[in-house]
Scaffold this active site. Sequence first.
Site, PDB file in Angstrom:
ATOM      1  N   THR A  34       0.842  -1.188   0.000  1.00 63.05           N
ATOM      2  CA  THR A  34       0.000   0.000   0.000  1.00 63.05           C
ATOM      3  C   THR A  34       0.882   1.244   0.000  1.00 63.05           C
ATOM      4  O   THR A  34       1.995   1.207   0.517  1.00 63.05           O
ATOM      5  CB  THR A  34      -0.868   0.025   1.276  1.00 63.05           C
ATOM      6  OG1 THR A  34      -1.560  -1.214   1.384  1.00 63.05           O
ATOM      7  CG2 THR A  34      -1.884   1.156   1.240  1.00 63.05           C
ATOM      8  N   ASP A  87       6.402  -4.047  -1.120  1.00 65.42           N
ATOM      9  CA  ASP A  87       5.756  -2.935  -0.423  1.00 65.42           C
ATOM     10  C   ASP A  87       6.783  -1.836  -0.173  1.00 65.42           C
ATOM     11  O   ASP A  87       7.992  -2.063  -0.278  1.00 65.42           O
ATOM     12  CB  ASP A  87       5.166  -3.424   0.904  1.00 65.42           C
ATOM     13  CG  ASP A  87       4.046  -2.538   1.436  1.00 65.42           C
ATOM     14  OD1 ASP A  87       3.785  -1.466   0.835  1.00 65.42           O
ATOM     15  OD2 ASP A  87       3.430  -2.909   2.451  1.00 65.42           O
ATOM     16  N   ALA A  89       8.001   1.670   2.416  1.00 66.14           N
ATOM     17  CA  ALA A  89       8.256   1.896   3.838  1.00 66.14           C
ATOM     18  C   ALA A  89       8.351   3.389   4.095  1.00 66.14           C
ATOM     19  O   ALA A  89       8.642   4.172   3.187  1.00 66.14           O
ATOM     20  CB  ALA A  89       9.540   1.203   4.275  1.00 66.14           C
ATOM     21  N   GLU A 109      -0.427  -5.423   6.157  1.00 64.68           N
ATOM     22  CA  GLU A 109       0.914  -5.493   5.580  1.00 64.68           C
ATOM     23  C   GLU A 109       1.771  -6.494   6.346  1.00 64.68           C
ATOM     24  O   GLU A 109       2.505  -7.292   5.761  1.00 64.68           O
ATOM     25  CB  GLU A 109       1.559  -4.104   5.600  1.00 64.68           C
ATOM     26  CG  GLU A 109       0.926  -3.136   4.613  1.00 64.68           C
ATOM     27  CD  GLU A 109       1.400  -1.707   4.770  1.00 64.68           C
ATOM     28  OE1 GLU A 109       1.115  -0.899   3.870  1.00 64.68           O
ATOM     29  OE2 GLU A 109       2.043  -1.384   5.787  1.00 64.68           O
ATOM     30  N   LYS A 127      14.058   7.821   2.482  1.00 65.23           N
ATOM     31  CA  LYS A 127      13.517   6.948   3.531  1.00 65.23           C
ATOM     32  C   LYS A 127      14.610   6.196   4.297  1.00 65.23           C
ATOM     33  O   LYS A 127      14.317   5.529   5.284  1.00 65.23           O
ATOM     34  CB  LYS A 127      12.549   5.924   2.911  1.00 65.23           C
ATOM     35  CG  LYS A 127      11.442   6.532   2.056  1.00 65.23           C
ATOM     36  CD  LYS A 127      10.509   7.394   2.874  1.00 65.23           C
ATOM     37  CE  LYS A 127       9.446   8.060   2.016  1.00 65.23           C
ATOM     38  NZ  LYS A 127       8.537   7.111   1.369  1.00 65.23           N
TER      39      LYS A 127
END
Length: 224
Positions: A34, A87, A89, A109, A127
């Site tokens: 997501t 995914d 982060a 998740e 990130k």
Amino acid sequence: MFFNKKNNQDELKKAAAIEAAKHIKSEIVLGVGTGSTVAFLIEELVNYKDKIKSVVSSSEDSTKKLKALGFDVVDLNYAGEIDLYIDGADECNNHKELIKGGGAALTREKICVAAAKKFICIIDESKKVNTLGEFPLPVEVIPMARSYVAREIVKLGGQPVYREKTITDNGNIILDVYNLKIDNPLKLETELNQITGVITNGIFALKPADTVIMAKKDGSIESF
């Protein structure tokens, strides 16, 4: 790998997503996460449609996007084991431990990560951190336990803030915890999960990423 587009953050996210999609093999049961980086992945998956047997999605938002593109989105209970989960982060350290859940989908998740043979995390270099905790840590909580859980989090040194107008896909609420310097992610993940009323928290250290694909401002892609 190098790309020639203007290296703004969206283009970095897209570059990481494109690189991750190259790991998709034939007849795969693919797990899709997501968030904004995953949105670029979903667009890229159209080029791999013939290889994807079925998709398990970690959120209603991703499910809608996948179905709109004609993918067979199945419940994890019927899919069995996920071959590959991809995914994003909110933060990632050198040990591939993560903070996730800015989009409030952390519980699903975490379930997908647990059920996957391999977890690839896709990020841009903004990130990457040395120590987790600058990004507020999401904690999913049963609504009636909100005040109690908040008091327990204060005892651990955090400052919990109720994320107003946010209900998770599971019908719960989110507390965003500020000012936690997470020197020992494994320990804190366990401690938070032991608080009665907590569903789970956004530290992914007990089961971190297997591979991180990071797009950098200089146009390169780093995998570690």
